[in-house]
Scaffold this motif. Structure first.
Motif, PDB file in Angstrom:
ATOM      1  N   GLY A  30      18.620  -3.749 -18.293  1.00  0.00           N
ATOM      2  CA  GLY A  30      19.100  -5.125 -18.168  1.00  0.00           C
ATOM      3  C   GLY A  30      20.424  -5.203 -17.438  1.00  0.00           C
ATOM      4  N   LEU A  31      21.318  -4.279 -17.736  1.00  0.00           N
ATOM      5  CA  LEU A  31      22.611  -4.250 -17.055  1.00  0.00           C
ATOM      6  C   LEU A  31      22.435  -3.947 -15.571  1.00  0.00           C
ATOM      7  CD1 LEU A  31      25.674  -4.428 -17.188  1.00  0.00           C
ATOM      8  CD2 LEU A  31      25.718  -2.016 -17.858  1.00  0.00           C
ATOM      9  N   PHE A  37      21.598  -8.548  -9.391  1.00  0.00           N
ATOM     10  CA  PHE A  37      21.745  -9.980  -9.132  1.00  0.00           C
ATOM     11  C   PHE A  37      23.179 -10.329  -8.732  1.00  0.00           C
ATOM     12  CE2 PHE A  37      17.574 -10.443 -10.802  1.00  0.00           C
ATOM     13  CZ  PHE A  37      17.122 -11.668 -10.334  1.00  0.00           C
ATOM     14  N   LYS A  38      24.139  -9.696  -9.385  1.00  0.00           N
ATOM     15  CA  LYS A  38      25.543  -9.989  -9.083  1.00  0.00           C
ATOM     16  C   LYS A  38      25.902  -9.603  -7.657  1.00  0.00           C
ATOM     17  CE  LYS A  38      30.282  -8.886 -10.425  1.00  0.00           C
ATOM     18  NZ  LYS A  38      31.138  -8.199 -11.378  1.00  0.00           N
ATOM     19  N   VAL A  48      25.713  -9.528 -15.888  1.00  0.00           N
ATOM     20  CA  VAL A  48      26.633  -8.460 -16.297  1.00  0.00           C
ATOM     21  C   VAL A  48      27.404  -8.902 -17.539  1.00  0.00           C
ATOM     22  CG1 VAL A  48      28.644  -7.099 -15.591  1.00  0.00           C
ATOM     23  CG2 VAL A  48      26.787  -7.530 -13.971  1.00  0.00           C
ATOM     24  N   ARG A  49      27.801 -10.171 -17.586  1.00  0.00           N
ATOM     25  CA  ARG A  49      28.518 -10.672 -18.764  1.00  0.00           C
ATOM     26  C   ARG A  49      27.644 -10.658 -20.006  1.00  0.00           C
ATOM     27  NH1 ARG A  49      30.142 -16.133 -17.971  1.00  0.00           N
ATOM     28  NH2 ARG A  49      29.099 -16.178 -15.965  1.00  0.00           N
ATOM     29  N   VAL A  50      26.355 -10.850 -19.838  1.00  0.00           N
ATOM     30  CA  VAL A  50      25.436 -10.834 -20.983  1.00  0.00           C
ATOM     31  C   VAL A  50      25.108  -9.391 -21.380  1.00  0.00           C
ATOM     32  CG1 VAL A  50      23.085 -11.380 -21.739  1.00  0.00           C
ATOM     33  CG2 VAL A  50      24.440 -13.097 -20.522  1.00  0.00           C
ATOM     34  N   GLY A  56      27.106  -1.888 -24.075  1.00  0.00           N
ATOM     35  CA  GLY A  56      28.228  -1.140 -24.654  1.00  0.00           C
ATOM     36  C   GLY A  56      28.039  -0.889 -26.137  1.00  0.00           C
ATOM     37  N   ALA A  57      27.636  -1.916 -26.870  1.00  0.00           N
ATOM     38  CA  ALA A  57      27.424  -1.771 -28.307  1.00  0.00           C
ATOM     39  C   ALA A  57      26.252  -0.831 -28.602  1.00  0.00           C
ATOM     40  CB  ALA A  57      27.163  -3.141 -28.935  1.00  0.00           C
ATOM     41  N   LEU A  58      25.173  -0.962 -27.841  1.00  0.00           N
ATOM     42  CA  LEU A  58      24.017  -0.090 -28.069  1.00  0.00           C
ATOM     43  C   LEU A  58      24.295   1.350 -27.652  1.00  0.00           C
ATOM     44  CD1 LEU A  58      21.149  -2.538 -27.143  1.00  0.00           C
ATOM     45  CD2 LEU A  58      21.632  -1.562 -29.395  1.00  0.00           C
TER      46      LEU A  58
END
Length: 107
Positions: A30-31, A37-38, A48-50, A56-58
């Motif tokens: 996803g990143l 896309f960015k 990227v914001r999503v 990072g958490a995963l």
């Protein structure tokens, strides 16, 4: 190879490891899509914001769960380092999880 007898806690840990490994790989993908896309498509960083914080958490969750799993299932240093290294390339955590299942390293 692991010689741990499957206990209910070990079974839950193995399932948790699998879920976190798959989630970490999906968040990586996803990143990467968000970055494409960015920089290539819409030049908007919403993806990227999503996916950035989610990944990072995963990533951190995968490292912690991998270390706990390594200890409980008595992985060798090499297997543990391979599990940690699998968190770097996209989707490699899925490869490692399947490898661990094939080799009996998750009970």
């Amino acid at each position: 190879m692991s010689t741990v007898l499957p206990s209910p806690r070990a079974t839950v840990l193995a399932r948790t490891f699998r879920a976190v490994a798959i989630a970490e790989a999906c968040s990586w993908i996803g990143l990467l899509i968000g970055m494409a896309f960015k920089y290539l498509v819409v030049f908007d960083d919403v993806g990227v914001r999503v996916f950035g914080p989610i990944h990072g958490a995963l990533f951190v969750a995968y490292v912690v769960v991998a270390l706990v799993t390594a200890r409980v299932f008595r992985w060798s240093i090499g297997t543990t380092l391979l599990a940690l290294a699998a968190s770097i390339p996209p989707a490699a955590t899925i490869w490692f999880e399947r490898r661990a299942v094939r080799r009996g390293e998750l009970g």
